[in-house]
Design a protein around this motif. Structure first.
Motif, short mmCIF file in Angstrom:
data_model
loop_
_atom_site.label_atom_id
_atom_site.label_comp_id
_atom_site.label_asym_id
_atom_site.label_seq_id
_atom_site.Cartn_x
_atom_site.Cartn_y
_atom_site.Cartn_z
N LYS A 127 16.88 33.98 50.36
CA LYS A 127 17.39 33.53 51.65
C LYS A 127 17.80 34.76 52.45
CE LYS A 127 19.28 29.23 49.74
NZ LYS A 127 20.54 28.47 49.47
N ALA A 128 17.43 34.77 53.71
CA ALA A 128 17.77 35.91 54.55
C ALA A 128 19.27 36.16 54.58
CB ALA A 128 17.24 35.69 55.97
N GLU A 129 20.05 35.08 54.61
CA GLU A 129 21.51 35.22 54.67
C GLU A 129 22.07 35.87 53.42
OE1 GLU A 129 19.78 32.53 55.20
OE2 GLU A 129 20.41 31.48 57.02
N ASP A 130 21.39 35.72 52.28
CA ASP A 130 21.88 36.31 51.03
C ASP A 130 21.75 37.82 51.01
OD1 ASP A 130 22.70 33.91 50.02
OD2 ASP A 130 20.93 33.58 48.77
N LEU A 131 21.03 38.38 51.98
CA LEU A 131 20.88 39.83 52.07
C LEU A 131 21.92 40.46 52.99
CD1 LEU A 131 17.01 39.75 52.22
CD2 LEU A 131 18.36 40.75 50.37
N HIS A 132 22.84 39.64 53.48
CA HIS A 132 23.94 40.17 54.28
C HIS A 132 25.07 40.62 53.35
CE1 HIS A 132 22.63 37.83 58.15
NE2 HIS A 132 21.65 38.54 57.60
N LEU A 133 25.91 41.49 53.87
CA LEU A 133 26.87 42.22 53.05
C LEU A 133 27.73 41.33 52.15
CD1 LEU A 133 27.35 45.24 52.80
CD2 LEU A 133 29.23 45.03 54.41
N GLU A 134 28.31 40.30 52.72
CA GLU A 134 29.23 39.46 51.95
C GLU A 134 28.51 38.77 50.79
OE1 GLU A 134 32.17 35.59 52.63
OE2 GLU A 134 31.54 36.80 54.35
N GLN A 135 27.31 38.27 51.05
CA GLN A 135 26.57 37.57 50.00
C GLN A 135 26.06 38.53 48.94
OE1 GLN A 135 26.52 36.99 53.19
NE2 GLN A 135 26.06 34.85 53.70
N ILE A 136 25.64 39.75 49.35
CA ILE A 136 25.23 40.74 48.36
C ILE A 136 26.37 41.02 47.40
CG2 ILE A 136 24.67 43.19 48.03
CD1 ILE A 136 22.97 43.05 50.56
N LYS A 137 27.58 41.18 47.96
CA LYS A 137 28.73 41.54 47.12
C LYS A 137 29.23 40.36 46.30
CE LYS A 137 30.13 45.62 49.64
NZ LYS A 137 31.24 46.44 50.15
N SER A 138 28.77 39.16 46.63
CA SER A 138 29.08 38.01 45.77
C SER A 138 28.02 37.83 44.69
CB SER A 138 29.19 36.74 46.62
OG SER A 138 27.92 36.34 47.10
N ASN A 139 27.09 38.78 44.62
CA ASN A 139 26.04 38.84 43.60
C ASN A 139 24.93 37.79 43.80
OD1 ASN A 139 25.13 40.44 41.43
ND2 ASN A 139 25.64 38.83 39.95
N ALA A 140 24.73 37.35 45.03
CA ALA A 140 23.68 36.37 45.29
C ALA A 140 22.31 36.91 44.93
CB ALA A 140 23.70 35.96 46.77
N ILE A 141 22.04 38.18 45.22
CA ILE A 141 20.75 38.79 44.89
C ILE A 141 20.75 39.26 43.44
CG2 ILE A 141 19.10 40.59 45.50
CD1 ILE A 141 19.53 38.41 47.63
N GLY A 142 21.87 39.79 42.99
CA GLY A 142 21.96 40.28 41.61
C GLY A 142 21.63 39.20 40.60
N ARG A 143 22.11 37.98 40.81
CA ARG A 143 21.84 36.89 39.86
C ARG A 143 20.35 36.58 39.78
NH1 ARG A 143 26.76 34.95 41.96
NH2 ARG A 143 25.66 33.82 43.63
N ILE A 144 19.68 36.64 40.92
CA ILE A 144 18.23 36.39 40.92
C ILE A 144 17.49 37.47 40.15
CG2 ILE A 144 16.18 36.32 42.42
CD1 ILE A 144 17.96 34.95 44.53
N ILE A 145 17.87 38.72 40.37
CA ILE A 145 17.20 39.83 39.68
C ILE A 145 17.44 39.76 38.18
CG2 ILE A 145 17.14 42.35 39.43
CD1 ILE A 145 17.88 42.50 42.44
N GLU A 146 18.64 39.42 37.79
CA GLU A 146 18.97 39.35 36.36
C GLU A 146 18.06 38.37 35.63
OE1 GLU A 146 23.68 40.30 37.28
OE2 GLU A 146 23.08 38.30 36.57
N ASN A 147 17.65 37.30 36.28
CA ASN A 147 16.85 36.26 35.63
C ASN A 147 15.35 36.51 35.68
OD1 ASN A 147 19.05 34.63 34.86
ND2 ASN A 147 19.22 33.79 36.93
N GLN A 148 14.93 37.61 36.30
CA GLN A 148 13.50 37.89 36.40
C GLN A 148 12.91 38.37 35.07
OE1 GLN A 148 11.72 37.15 39.36
NE2 GLN A 148 13.76 36.26 39.69
N THR A 149 11.64 38.11 34.91
CA THR A 149 10.88 38.59 33.75
C THR A 149 9.86 39.60 34.23
OG1 THR A 149 11.13 36.46 32.63
CG2 THR A 149 9.36 37.91 31.85
#
Length: 437
Positions: A127-149
């Motif tokens: 989601k475009a909004e998840d790439l904004h500062l507050e969402q990045i720091k809430s780990n919105a992107i990190g959680r997705i990356i962690e689950n990748q294979t």
């Protein structure tokens, strides 16, 4: 030829750059562009061009430089090395334990920086909004990356490298903010430690106040590009290559795409309203990246907004061991480390040399090299750095202490390795080499 207005200045022995810049801007399918070059601490070229009716574009306009932003994320990671907080050979899980899920525990920082992580695409649209500062720091992107294979082009030893066009920046941003003592993102680091000390324009995540300064990118459509390519060069062809070269390289792209690890994955971004009803793929791409939701977010590998002046000044520092005009952005040791251990390996379309710090090294090609490898390297020998989709070039030459940046708004996506920008690099090299003789 269309009428183009060129403004700015050049040092006396670089007057041929002004002539070349004007010629290219008038002949080719261009809208607006900036060109800036340093040799040592001296700014020898500072040019910008636009149509006379465009009164908004100038030397301080911000332009999306797409993958040229990968150099900025490489510099950010090198700053962690500089502070003794990061080792390129260390495993990612040393800094981000949750990253190791699904067999990713063996990946090193250098693997990620060399596009060898096996994560060229994600199985989830962001989601475009998840790439904004507050969402990045809430780990919105990190959680997705962690689950990748991991997913590689093939299981061959030399097939681990695949261009992480968008994903490298998302991954590196997550690593960076976990290590940085202030838990900053790369965008915040770039503002605090690079842009403000150097007094330049270079942003990853554009604040609302600066959105009006953005000169929007516009792609030359596929059919338009092909139509122009049918015109002989002597009759004023508006694109760099003729139809035969484009078709030959296009075939290589198709073949590489068929074995790409990301071919079955969803689009990187969840659908944005601005793309609805658009049939032309390049127009749709521009609409996505011209959307303020994306412009305000942090995709370091593909939406840094910069001026050529800003990038050239950073490149000047990189060419001189990390310092320019008395401002140190990296120590000489950290700068050297970023450039070390280049590995020559196929990127799919061509062989590339990427250092442990994640920048490409351009060198004289070997006997038997492919046409694509010659196109990538010839005229750029000795430069380091990278380039952006369809146009921008942000590179530096440590031996000759050249800092170079070309930033256009017109995207020539079928000019795969940005040869129209490379022509300016080659002319700079000619002038500097002549002066040294």
């Amino acid at each position: 030829m269309k009428k183009i207005t060129v403004k700015g200045s050049v040092a006396p022995n670089f007057s041929s750059l002004r002539d070349l810049f004007l010629t290219k801007m008038e002949q080719l399918a261009e809208n607006s562009a900036q060109l800036c070059v340093y040799v040592g601490d001296q700014k020898v070229v500072d040019l910008w061009a636009s149509a006379p009716e465009d009164t908004t574009f100038d030397s301080d306009s911000l332009i999306n430089v797409f993958s040229s932003g990968k150099n900025l994320e490489a510099i950010a990671m090198a700053s962690l090395v500089d502070r003794g907080l990061l080792d390129y050979d260390a495993k990612v899980v040393n800094y981000w334990p949750e990253f190791g899920v699904n067999g990713k525990d063996k990946l090193s920082i250098a693997d990620v920086m060399r596009h060898e992580a096996g994560l060229a695409a994600f199985d989830t649209s962001l989601k475009a909004e998840d790439l904004h500062l507050e969402q990045i720091k809430s780990n919105a992107i990190g959680r997705i990356i962690e689950n990748q294979t991991q997913n590689f082009r093939s299981q061959g030893k030399d097939d681990s490298r695949e261009y992480h066009a968008l994903t490298r920046g998302w991954i590196v941003n997550e690593i960076f903010r976990r290590i940085d003592p202030e838990r900053r993102t790369i965008g915040e680091f770039l503002r605090d430690d690079i842009a403000e000390p150097l007094s330049i324009d270079a942003m990853i995540g554009v604040p609302d106040v600066d959105l009006p300064r953005i000169a929007k990118v516009k792609a030359v459509g596929l059919m338009t590009h092909l139509k122009h390519s049918l015109v002989p060069k002597i009759f004023g062809r508006k694109v760099y290559h003729n139809i035969l070269t484009i078709l030959a390289r296009g075939l290589k792209v198709v073949v590489a795409r068929r074995v790409s690890a990301d071919v079955k994955n969803p689009a990187p971004f969840a659908t944005l309203k601005s793309t609805e009803g658009l049939k032309e793929p390049l127009a749709a791409l521009c609409e996505v990246f011209n959307d303020p939701l994306i412009e305000k977010g942090e995709t370091p590998s593909a939406n840094a907004h910069c001026s050529a002046r800003g990038l050239a000044k950073i490149a000047s520092a990189m060419s001189m061991g990390g310092a320019s005009m008395g401002v140190q952005i990296l120590s000489e040791q950290a700068c050297q480390s970023l450039h070390e251990a280049p590995i020559d390996r196929s990127l799919g379309l061509m062989d590339t040399q990427f250092t442990q710090g994640g920048v490409a090294r351009f060198a004289s090609v070997k006997l038997g090299a492919s046409e694509m490898e010659k196109a990538l390297n010839h005229g750029r020998e000795g430069f380091y750095g990278w380039m952006g989709l369809g146009g921008s070039v942000f590179q530096w030459h440590p031996e000759y202490q050249i800092g170079f940046a070309f930033v256009p708004t017109s995207l020539h996506v079928l000019d795969v390795v940005n040869e129209r920008g490379k022509d300016f690099q080659a002319e700079v090299l000619r002038i500097v080499e002549a002066a040294r003789r």
